[in-house]
Design a protein around this motif. Sequence first.
Motif, PDB file in Angstrom:
ATOM      1  N   HIS A 602      42.132  75.396   4.395  1.00 42.83           N
ATOM      2  CA  HIS A 602      41.577  76.130   5.536  1.00 42.83           C
ATOM      3  C   HIS A 602      42.416  75.879   6.785  1.00 42.83           C
ATOM      4  CE1 HIS A 602      38.827  76.788   8.959  1.00 42.83           C
ATOM      5  NE2 HIS A 602      38.361  77.790   8.217  1.00 42.83           N
ATOM      6  N   CYS A 605      45.943  77.763   6.239  1.00 46.23           N
ATOM      7  CA  CYS A 605      45.738  79.219   6.274  1.00 46.23           C
ATOM      8  C   CYS A 605      45.254  79.674   7.647  1.00 46.23           C
ATOM      9  CB  CYS A 605      44.723  79.627   5.199  1.00 46.23           C
ATOM     10  SG  CYS A 605      45.313  79.389   3.504  1.00 46.23           S
ATOM     11  N   GLU A 609      47.238  82.356   9.861  1.00 46.40           N
ATOM     12  CA  GLU A 609      46.571  83.596  10.258  1.00 46.40           C
ATOM     13  C   GLU A 609      46.544  83.740  11.780  1.00 46.40           C
ATOM     14  OE1 GLU A 609      42.779  83.411   8.455  1.00 46.40           O
ATOM     15  OE2 GLU A 609      43.526  83.626   6.397  1.00 46.40           O
ATOM     16  N   LYS A 613      48.463  86.940  14.144  1.00 47.68           N
ATOM     17  CA  LYS A 613      47.774  87.917  14.981  1.00 47.68           C
ATOM     18  C   LYS A 613      48.760  88.688  15.857  1.00 47.68           C
ATOM     19  CE  LYS A 613      43.288  85.615  15.246  1.00 47.68           C
ATOM     20  NZ  LYS A 613      42.293  84.946  16.131  1.00 47.68           N
ATOM     21  N   SER A 638      54.976  82.457  11.801  1.00 42.66           N
ATOM     22  CA  SER A 638      54.101  82.214  10.642  1.00 42.66           C
ATOM     23  C   SER A 638      54.900  81.719   9.460  1.00 42.66           C
ATOM     24  CB  SER A 638      53.351  83.494  10.274  1.00 42.66           C
ATOM     25  OG  SER A 638      52.552  83.934  11.346  1.00 42.66           O
ATOM     26  N   HIS A 668      45.583  83.083  -0.580  1.00 42.12           N
ATOM     27  CA  HIS A 668      44.764  83.413   0.576  1.00 42.12           C
ATOM     28  C   HIS A 668      45.578  84.196   1.614  1.00 42.12           C
ATOM     29  CE1 HIS A 668      41.362  82.743   3.344  1.00 42.12           C
ATOM     30  NE2 HIS A 668      42.300  82.710   4.292  1.00 42.12           N
ATOM     31  N   ILE A 669      46.774  83.683   1.928  1.00 39.30           N
ATOM     32  CA  ILE A 669      47.608  84.380   2.920  1.00 39.30           C
ATOM     33  C   ILE A 669      48.032  85.742   2.399  1.00 39.30           C
ATOM     34  CG2 ILE A 669      49.788  84.266   4.195  1.00 39.30           C
ATOM     35  CD1 ILE A 669      49.503  81.254   4.257  1.00 39.30           C
ATOM     36  N   GLU A 671      46.429  87.688   0.345  1.00 47.23           N
ATOM     37  CA  GLU A 671      45.305  88.596   0.452  1.00 47.23           C
ATOM     38  C   GLU A 671      45.088  89.029   1.904  1.00 47.23           C
ATOM     39  OE1 GLU A 671      42.324  90.997  -0.996  1.00 47.23           O
ATOM     40  OE2 GLU A 671      43.797  89.785  -2.098  1.00 47.23           O
ATOM     41  N   HIS A 672      45.256  88.080   2.812  1.00 50.01           N
ATOM     42  CA  HIS A 672      45.094  88.393   4.229  1.00 50.01           C
ATOM     43  C   HIS A 672      46.124  89.432   4.674  1.00 50.01           C
ATOM     44  CE1 HIS A 672      43.891  87.691   8.370  1.00 50.01           C
ATOM     45  NE2 HIS A 672      45.175  87.521   8.713  1.00 50.01           N
ATOM     46  N   GLN A 675      45.356  92.960   3.239  1.00 49.25           N
ATOM     47  CA  GLN A 675      44.271  93.632   3.930  1.00 49.25           C
ATOM     48  C   GLN A 675      44.684  94.094   5.324  1.00 49.25           C
ATOM     49  OE1 GLN A 675      41.339  94.340   2.500  1.00 49.25           O
ATOM     50  NE2 GLN A 675      42.027  93.361   0.615  1.00 49.25           N
ATOM     51  N   ARG A 676      45.384  93.259   6.076  1.00 47.84           N
ATOM     52  CA  ARG A 676      45.705  93.580   7.465  1.00 47.84           C
ATOM     53  C   ARG A 676      46.964  94.421   7.630  1.00 47.84           C
ATOM     54  NH1 ARG A 676      43.570  90.438  11.443  1.00 47.84           N
ATOM     55  NH2 ARG A 676      44.550  92.045  12.758  1.00 47.84           N
TER      56      ARG A 676
END
Length: 804
Positions: A602, A605, A609, A613, A638, A668-669, A671-672, A675-676
């Motif tokens: 967490h 990631c 994340e 941004k 990043s 996780h990254i 997938e992020h 999506q974004r």
Amino acid sequence: MQHTLEILNACCGTPVHLLESEKALESFITKTRIEAITQLENARDLASQRDGLEDELAYLSHCLISSLSPATEDNVATLLEDIEVMHRTLKELENVRAYVAVVQRGLALSEAAVSQLHTRSSPLSTASVSEYATLQSFTADVTRTCRAVEDLGNSHGSVHLLSFLEKLCEKTWADMKAILSATLVSVADSVNWPMAIDFPAASEEVRSKFQSAFSDLLRLQEIGQSLYSPQEDENLYPLQALVHPVALRFRYHFDGERETNRPDKPEWYFTHIANVAHDHRPFMEGVVQKLLAGTKFQNVSAWHQYVKLLVGVLERKIKRSVPQLLGRPALLAHTIYQSLLFDTSLRELGYEFDQVEGKKDEEVEMGGISRIILDEKEWFDAWIEGEKKFADDQYHEIISATDAWVIVDDHSAAGEFTRSDEGDIKATNSARRVKALVEQITDRYMPLPSFRQRTQFLIHVQVPVLESYHSRISSSLDAFETLSSALVRAVPGALGVDTAKTDSKRLTGGVEGSQRLCKALLSARYVESAMRAWGEETFFLELWAEINRRAYLRAGVGAHPSLPEPSAWPQNVQGTPEGTIFEELDMQYAKLVSRAEDILIHQICGECEATLKAHFNSLASAEGTTHDIAIPPTLLPSISLLSSHLTYLRSTLPSSIVTHLYRRIASHISEHVIQREVLFRPGLSRTSAGRLAFTRPQAYIILGECELWVETCQAALNTSRARAQKPWSRLLAAGRLLAADVLGHEQTFRMFSSERWWEADEDEDVWEDVLDDVTGLGTGGLRKDEVKAILRLRDVDTPVSTSR
């Protein structure tokens, strides 16, 4: 009266008569007076006699009152009472005379028995102890007589007399045994006993005397057993005599004021007895055992019984010394540890201690000199308390050390801990030292003979160390979560955190934050792995099996929250119960490891994340061509941050953990980003058909970014391309599908653009094979609806079915 009237009548008659009458009257009056005086004196004498009689009567009445009456204080005994007292005194004197006569007779027989043994002839025979047999017969007669008197209700003095005679018999027999023992010891002294002796090297005369004295003592013991009931487990008389010089030397060195009598050196007297047992073993097995052959005691092991007598010498020493050590826990623990080592050393020599009946469940447990201390509740509790305090002090010293949370490689620690998997040997100093402390505690109570005592040591000393370390790691994770929470960062002072003194971002952010989490992770995992190995060791498997078999042990363990719930296991069932004794603690530490991993993932990631941004906010203006593709600089922070984290993880954590964490982080990254930046990217332009889609340059940039993520991870982990790109398969597949050229894949995109083809493939998986032709990754983990969504985002004018 008649005479008086006659006189009066006569006087009245004539003057002569009157004169005579007057004379007669005077004479009568005089006589009357004399008579009255006489009667008065008589009356006085009688009154005096009456007073005397009354006084005498009062005296006699007083003499009849008993001296026991409480009426007055000056009472005296009556004659009857005096006679009764004298009668009782006479009877008591007769009893005393009889009592003294019995005592005198017994003493005379005792002296005669001892004197008879002084003038004995060898070999000893029954006739040599005839006087003692007479003493024993005399004692039996007196006993019967006293019992008969007691039955008649008169037992005055008989109990004491019988007790005296019984003790006299025992003392006489002891004196007789001492005479023969002195003879045996005197002969043994001539061959340097109690030093290790070479009996065959002694002269024939000395050997003959030794054998004769030894046999006489054996014969005396045989005669004694025929005269009275033999005591259970009675030791051989000759061995008792031979142990006496050893005991004298022991007391000289370890009970007096000499320098060898030191309470901090119990190993000295334990070692002394062990050495004596070892040095005399050839003599006992080679000489003494042969002397027992052909006798009533031929089945007795001479060396075994000799060691038993030596242990008795130690037992007396321990009972005197241990009470003085209760206020000195370190010395008490050292003494107990040395006693356990002594028991082990004797067992290694082949000596078996007598088994001890357990207090509960009727179990039979190993005996030993250590049981003298451990079976005494006050002493055992004092030892447990001292060991607990020592363990607590050691634990706090470990936790408080400046290098407690420094991560080290076991191979760099002078080889203290070695394991087969070189990638799985990293841990913090505190974890390594806690493991060493727990193993040290195990070594302390592993030799304990009682499973009850082992269980108490486990519960009160060992388990609390593991619980404390678990709480320490858990509290550090709590603190990390508190410092890294958004509330603390947004509201200074929230949750009691003083942000004026603590830079929470510095403590929990970046590689430094990951470093703190890795320390907790490695510490918990190291101890978890150690507990898993301990649970499979023979010692703990046996302890766990006994806990399941014995109800009172199950009750104690079942009530402890950090130990598993035992189940009843029949005594006659072979094998071991399921699970291990550390199963519950192992699960708690496993949850702690999982929690640390979750926080670490967490953390990484979340930071990646957060830095993404800015990149996502600039996506609407990102343009490019197929010939001029540039990775947006907003992505580089990043990428760099993830590279730093992965590089640190690879250099710090075992490869198995790194692989596990990398897969979760990358997935996780990935997938992020999908999506974004792919599926729900803002600022897309519309095609001629009115659909929102990526331009070709944007698609190529997406593909480049996907490849950059994989290449960065591959470099940071120093691994193969295939392993690095596995967690990124969804993002890679999406990027490749998005940027794929139709040229060369005409047939594939023709099928993708056919609504009938998708409908025909509704229940088939042909689309997966077709997609592999484009991505080279199969589906990459993309679902069918996601593939359709990505195809709709391509900058082509061919329609794609929207059916799901």
